[in-house]
Scaffold this motif. Sequence first.
Motif, PDB file in Angstrom:
ATOM      1  N   THR A  93       0.755  -1.123  -0.065  1.00  0.00           N
ATOM      2  CA  THR A  93       0.136   0.132   0.073  1.00  0.00           C
ATOM      3  C   THR A  93       0.644   1.070   0.007  1.00  0.00           C
ATOM      4  O   THR A  93       2.054   1.189   0.340  1.00  0.00           O
ATOM      5  N   ALA A 260      -1.298  -0.866  -7.769  1.00  0.00           N
ATOM      6  CA  ALA A 260      -0.970  -2.024  -6.696  1.00  0.00           C
ATOM      7  C   ALA A 260       0.548  -2.033  -6.636  1.00  0.00           C
ATOM      8  O   ALA A 260       1.245  -2.255  -7.472  1.00  0.00           O
ATOM      9  N   THR A 288      -3.195  -7.845 -11.550  1.00  0.00           N
ATOM     10  CA  THR A 288      -4.207  -6.682 -12.021  1.00  0.00           C
ATOM     11  C   THR A 288      -4.959  -7.083 -13.153  1.00  0.00           C
ATOM     12  O   THR A 288      -5.906  -6.509 -13.541  1.00  0.00           O
ATOM     13  N   ASN A 300      -7.193  -0.889  -7.700  1.00  0.00           N
ATOM     14  CA  ASN A 300      -6.299  -0.828  -6.499  1.00  0.00           C
ATOM     15  C   ASN A 300      -6.544   0.981  -5.898  1.00  0.00           C
ATOM     16  O   ASN A 300      -5.821   1.758  -6.658  1.00  0.00           O
ATOM     17  N   SER A 334      -8.234  -3.386  -3.308  1.00  0.00           N
ATOM     18  CA  SER A 334      -7.037  -3.863  -3.493  1.00  0.00           C
ATOM     19  C   SER A 334      -6.846  -5.163  -3.956  1.00  0.00           C
ATOM     20  O   SER A 334      -7.314  -5.803  -4.091  1.00  0.00           O
TER      21      SER A 334
END
Length: 752
Positions: A93, A260, A288, A300, A334
């Motif tokens: 993150t 991400a 992704t 994300n 996410s």
Amino acid sequence: MRRFNATRVSLLTSVCLGSLAATAPTVAQDDAVSGFALEEIQVTARRRTESLQDVPIAVTAFSADELALRGAADITDIAQVAPSVTLEPSRATNSTLTAFIRGVGQQDPLAGFEQGVALYLDDVYIARPQGALLDIYDIERIEILRGPQGTLYGRNAVGGAIKYVTKRLSDEPEFGLKFSYGTYDQMDVVAKGSVPVSDTVRVGATVASLNRDGFGENLTTGEDNYNKQILAARASVEFLPNDALFIRVAADYTNDDSNAVAGYRPYPGAFSGTPVTDSVYDTYAGATQNASTAAIGGNNEVTSKGIQGSIEWTASNSVTFKSVTAYREDYTESVIDFDSLAVDDFDAPVIYDNEQFSQEFQLLYTSDKLSGVFGFYYLDASAANDFDVVLGQLGRVAFGSELTAYTGGTVDTKAWSLFADVTYDFTEALSLSLGGRYTNDKRSADVFRATYLNGNSPFFGNEDAIQLAVSSDFEAERTFKDFSPRIALDYKLSEDALVYAGFSRGFKAGSFDPRGANITSPEVEDGFAPETLDSFEVGLKSTWLDGRARTNIAVFYSDYKDMQIPGSLPIDTDGDGTNDGFVGTVTNAGKAEIKGIEVEGNFLLTENLTLQASLNLLDAEIKEWILNGENVADQREVQNTPEFMSFVGLTYTTELSSGTLSINANWSHKSSIVQFETPVPEIDQDAYDIANASVVWTSESEKYRFGVHGKNLFDTQYKTAGYNFPTLGLENNITTFYGPPLTVTATFEVRF
């Protein structure tokens, strides 16, 4: 186990004794003799404005100007300076915060786990870590309080508290623009303004756009890795109908649309043979664009927002009433690519959905001898997480179809507390502080876990999913009650030296692990127990050398009981000898002892040259950890807690071209840490050093400011987090996340 280093103990002892010796002959001297002195620091650590040197608590404070001159970008920067503090972005993150103070914190951002370090935004407790990694703009100061905080603040804090304090609006129009451009195409813009609409009404707003390309590249998708794309805004309206009443309504919004983040693999793919990347910032992560995360579109994004209203009424010279009402919510979609490979060996689409309402009432009382705060606090919060763990390759090999383990959990909290903290001055020199807090926390959980074939779970839109087994399906609730005391005695050795000793207890309620498997482990429905921390602290705060030197020393011992340790274990759901999922596990470790020494100093060496230094030595040791009836404490360590931390910074200021030039250089050191309680060499971090430098020119009118800031000048590679799942999936999935490399940023600021 780590032990105190004798050389470091000797060094710290010498510093402590030296400051004591220096205090005695100089504290009585008049500051006017030198002609210059350090500026006094004002804080509100005890809910009233007072000098930092008069507060019998270990506090570190940073002004907005100090942070700006150093080029601090977000609150993780201050962890290089503040003793015993670790602040990092959580795994994968940009804006979820992992915070530890004096060995107390929380690694996991899932529902059900409350943070050990409390974060406050203008007196509003932020219950969840998502969106809590605040960027530094539009502030007055940041305060870090070390040790348990419960008798002065709305919410319990076992390890400490971080206060993010924004400015009140001016009675004159103010406008400002700040532009930043740096390496990796960093482009930040912050615009702010405020105007008095009338004699009694003021309005203001700040908008920030913070952008940067990635430190690395995703070699599968072509996108940036470790990039930043954040839009944030704050607005407030202040009413001052008379001198006794202040009303503020404020709102804030943050959207983090960064890519991400995927970690670095220290080993090639065990099944695919994918090689290790050349750079620790690069990745092959393909989650992704894999079908495993199609339900959230490979998205994300973290969105957090809140609104608060505060009322402050000065009823008399002695009594002030204050009310703080707030609502906050955040929503996260996410993508976690545990394997950091193009294949769907171990992918997870994740949704976090949190909201909270809080109400706090305070009565502040001040008289000649007695002062204090009396308060009531209420919190109604809901934290939910839903995620699929997709083991694509394993499922196709073993079952001919993707294998998915879905977890959905909601943990609700309804808590109220009464707290008070009063200080009585027996004499002008001797004061006693007494505090207490009664807490009533009710936790309710609703948890469901199941394993599916044929892709994602039904929650993520797959109607063709074939359910294999249910591992959790329960609702439960528990109420936790506690009384936590605090006592402190402080004595002024002189006008410039304060010595204090105190005891305080921290409490964090138990809860439920939303990842627990109650079908095979029915005790999961009972949740996990509360944790408590008894802290004993003595300290000395002194100003000497005619006001040109300030040293604060704290020595503490903490008895940490039933500490909550969340973790994850791979499991074999069908008994075929292959791990095909993981389950949450929470251990209430019986006992840990954490003791340490913290030293902070500011020294005005000349009228133009200032030295800032800090260091701490921590001995954190788990004494009892029962596993299968045996004490395995000697195989466990306290996570994210370096034994030794130090910081040295020099700032030189001089007049230049109708303005002031400020040159700052600083160095910080952290000794080795473990990411989890069981050492994992691939993701644990050895001792490392960081060097930074800044050059800033400010015009005489303070209308213009130019700056150049270099961070991590020696391009040190250091780990901040990691995943350790070598037996889940087929690829030996161990990944590591790294802090920023060398960056250089130029800033320009204009104020109207």
